[in-house]
Design a protein around this motif. Structure first.
Motif, short mmCIF file in Angstrom:
data_model
loop_
_atom_site.label_atom_id
_atom_site.label_comp_id
_atom_site.label_asym_id
_atom_site.label_seq_id
_atom_site.Cartn_x
_atom_site.Cartn_y
_atom_site.Cartn_z
N ASN A 287 3.97 -11.45 15.33
CA ASN A 287 3.56 -10.07 15.58
C ASN A 287 3.04 -9.42 14.30
O ASN A 287 2.00 -8.76 14.31
N GLU A 288 3.75 -9.60 13.19
CA GLU A 288 3.29 -9.02 11.92
C GLU A 288 1.93 -9.60 11.52
O GLU A 288 1.07 -8.86 11.04
N ALA A 289 1.75 -10.89 11.70
CA ALA A 289 0.45 -11.50 11.39
C ALA A 289 -0.64 -10.88 12.26
O ALA A 289 -1.73 -10.55 11.77
N ARG A 290 -0.34 -10.69 13.55
CA ARG A 290 -1.31 -10.06 14.46
C ARG A 290 -1.65 -8.65 13.99
O ARG A 290 -2.81 -8.24 14.01
N LEU A 291 -0.65 -7.92 13.56
CA LEU A 291 -0.87 -6.53 13.15
C LEU A 291 -1.73 -6.43 11.89
O LEU A 291 -2.38 -5.40 11.67
N LEU A 292 -1.77 -7.47 11.09
CA LEU A 292 -2.57 -7.46 9.86
C LEU A 292 -3.94 -8.11 10.02
O LEU A 292 -4.71 -8.17 9.07
N GLU A 293 -4.26 -8.58 11.23
CA GLU A 293 -5.55 -9.24 11.45
C GLU A 293 -6.75 -8.38 11.11
O GLU A 293 -7.82 -8.90 10.78
N ALA A 294 -6.61 -7.07 11.17
CA ALA A 294 -7.75 -6.18 10.89
C ALA A 294 -8.13 -6.20 9.41
O ALA A 294 -9.23 -5.76 9.06
N LEU A 295 -7.25 -6.69 8.55
CA LEU A 295 -7.51 -6.72 7.12
C LEU A 295 -8.05 -8.08 6.69
O LEU A 295 -7.52 -9.11 7.10
N SER A 296 -9.05 -8.06 5.84
CA SER A 296 -9.51 -9.30 5.24
C SER A 296 -8.44 -9.76 4.24
O SER A 296 -7.59 -8.95 3.83
N PRO A 297 -8.47 -11.01 3.82
CA PRO A 297 -7.50 -11.45 2.81
C PRO A 297 -7.54 -10.61 1.53
O PRO A 297 -6.51 -10.30 0.95
N THR A 298 -8.73 -10.20 1.14
CA THR A 298 -8.86 -9.38 -0.07
C THR A 298 -8.25 -7.99 0.15
O THR A 298 -7.54 -7.47 -0.72
N GLU A 299 -8.51 -7.40 1.31
CA GLU A 299 -7.93 -6.09 1.62
C GLU A 299 -6.41 -6.17 1.69
O GLU A 299 -5.70 -5.30 1.19
N ARG A 300 -5.92 -7.22 2.30
CA ARG A 300 -4.47 -7.39 2.41
C ARG A 300 -3.83 -7.54 1.03
O ARG A 300 -2.80 -6.92 0.75
N ALA A 301 -4.42 -8.34 0.17
CA ALA A 301 -3.88 -8.52 -1.19
C ALA A 301 -3.90 -7.20 -1.95
O ALA A 301 -2.94 -6.88 -2.67
N GLY A 302 -4.97 -6.44 -1.82
CA GLY A 302 -5.05 -5.14 -2.50
C GLY A 302 -4.00 -4.17 -1.97
O GLY A 302 -3.39 -3.42 -2.75
N LEU A 303 -3.80 -4.18 -0.67
CA LEU A 303 -2.79 -3.30 -0.07
C LEU A 303 -1.39 -3.70 -0.54
O LEU A 303 -0.57 -2.85 -0.88
N GLU A 304 -1.12 -5.00 -0.58
CA GLU A 304 0.17 -5.48 -1.08
C GLU A 304 0.42 -4.97 -2.50
O GLU A 304 1.50 -4.47 -2.81
N ARG A 305 -0.57 -5.11 -3.37
CA ARG A 305 -0.42 -4.67 -4.77
C ARG A 305 -0.20 -3.16 -4.84
O ARG A 305 0.68 -2.69 -5.55
N GLY A 306 -1.01 -2.42 -4.13
CA GLY A 306 -0.90 -0.96 -4.18
C GLY A 306 0.43 -0.47 -3.64
O GLY A 306 1.05 0.43 -4.21
N LEU A 307 0.88 -1.05 -2.54
CA LEU A 307 2.17 -0.63 -1.98
C LEU A 307 3.33 -1.01 -2.89
O LEU A 307 4.31 -0.27 -2.99
N ARG A 308 3.24 -2.15 -3.57
CA ARG A 308 4.29 -2.54 -4.52
C ARG A 308 4.39 -1.51 -5.65
O ARG A 308 5.48 -1.06 -5.99
N VAL A 309 3.26 -1.12 -6.19
CA VAL A 309 3.25 -0.13 -7.27
C VAL A 309 3.83 1.20 -6.77
O VAL A 309 4.67 1.81 -7.45
N LEU A 310 3.40 1.65 -5.60
CA LEU A 310 3.90 2.91 -5.05
C LEU A 310 5.40 2.82 -4.78
O LEU A 310 6.15 3.75 -5.12
#
Length: 173
Positions: free
Chosen positions: A144-167
């Motif tokens: 389900n989590e993988a399905r929910l992230l399908e809208a993000l490209s791998p680059t977008e997902r990696a950027g979101l991961e980094r940004g959320l970690r910092v926040l």
């Protein structure tokens, strides 16, 4: 056929954009742009919660029960935690843990065992039925989590991961 992550500027506008435009018109002295992140994160968090909870419900679990079972399961086979450890790892009060554990004991998914080191203390452990249930539920949860992230490209997902970690680190969570 375009991928979900292929976007054009004309189809990118959402409620957050509209809200910020309104605030800019009404309060030009303030910068409402943080809402573009915070407002969206809040709306996404609410939508994600509903999507996650629906999977737990397929297995007869609430969010808190899933959390307790998953916390116990990721410790490894035949490992048990104290209620205090469960409270710390699931970030809820000891009273909430007690209620969750009581429900799971009644359903045969966890058991309370005496502590080997403290006669007054109890440990909470998965039963075989609890382990089987959480293994099935967690498999569905990850899909389900993988399905929910399908809208993000791998680059977008990696950027979101980094940004959320910092926040998260800046907020101490």
């Amino acid at each position: 056929m375009p991928q979900k992550h292929d976007r054009t500027p004309s189809d990118d506008r959402d409620m957050a954009d509209h809200v910020v435009e309104q605030w800019r018109a009404e309060r030009p002295d303030l910068d409402p742009s943080p809402f573009l992140v915070i407002g969206r994160m809040h709306r996404v968090a609410n939508a994600l919660t509903a999507e996650l909870v629906s999977i737990y419900a397929e297995f007869g679990l609430g969010e808190g029960e899933f959390d307790v079972l998953a916390t116990l399961r990721r410790q490894g086979s035949d490992f048990a935690l104290t209620p205090s450890d469960l409270s710390e790892q699931t970030v809820v009060t000891s009273g909430a843990v007690t209620k969750r554990v009581d429900r799971l004991v009644a359903r045969g998914y966890v058991e309370r065992r005496p502590s080997g080191t403290d006669g007054r203390s109890r440990l909470v452990a998965l039963t075989p039925a609890g382990r089987k249930l959480i293994d099935r539920a967690f498999t569905a949860h990850m899909a389900n989590e993988a399905r929910l992230l399908e809208a993000l490209s791998p680059t977008e997902r990696a950027g979101l991961e980094r940004g959320l970690r910092v926040l998260a680190q800046s907020l101490g969570v």
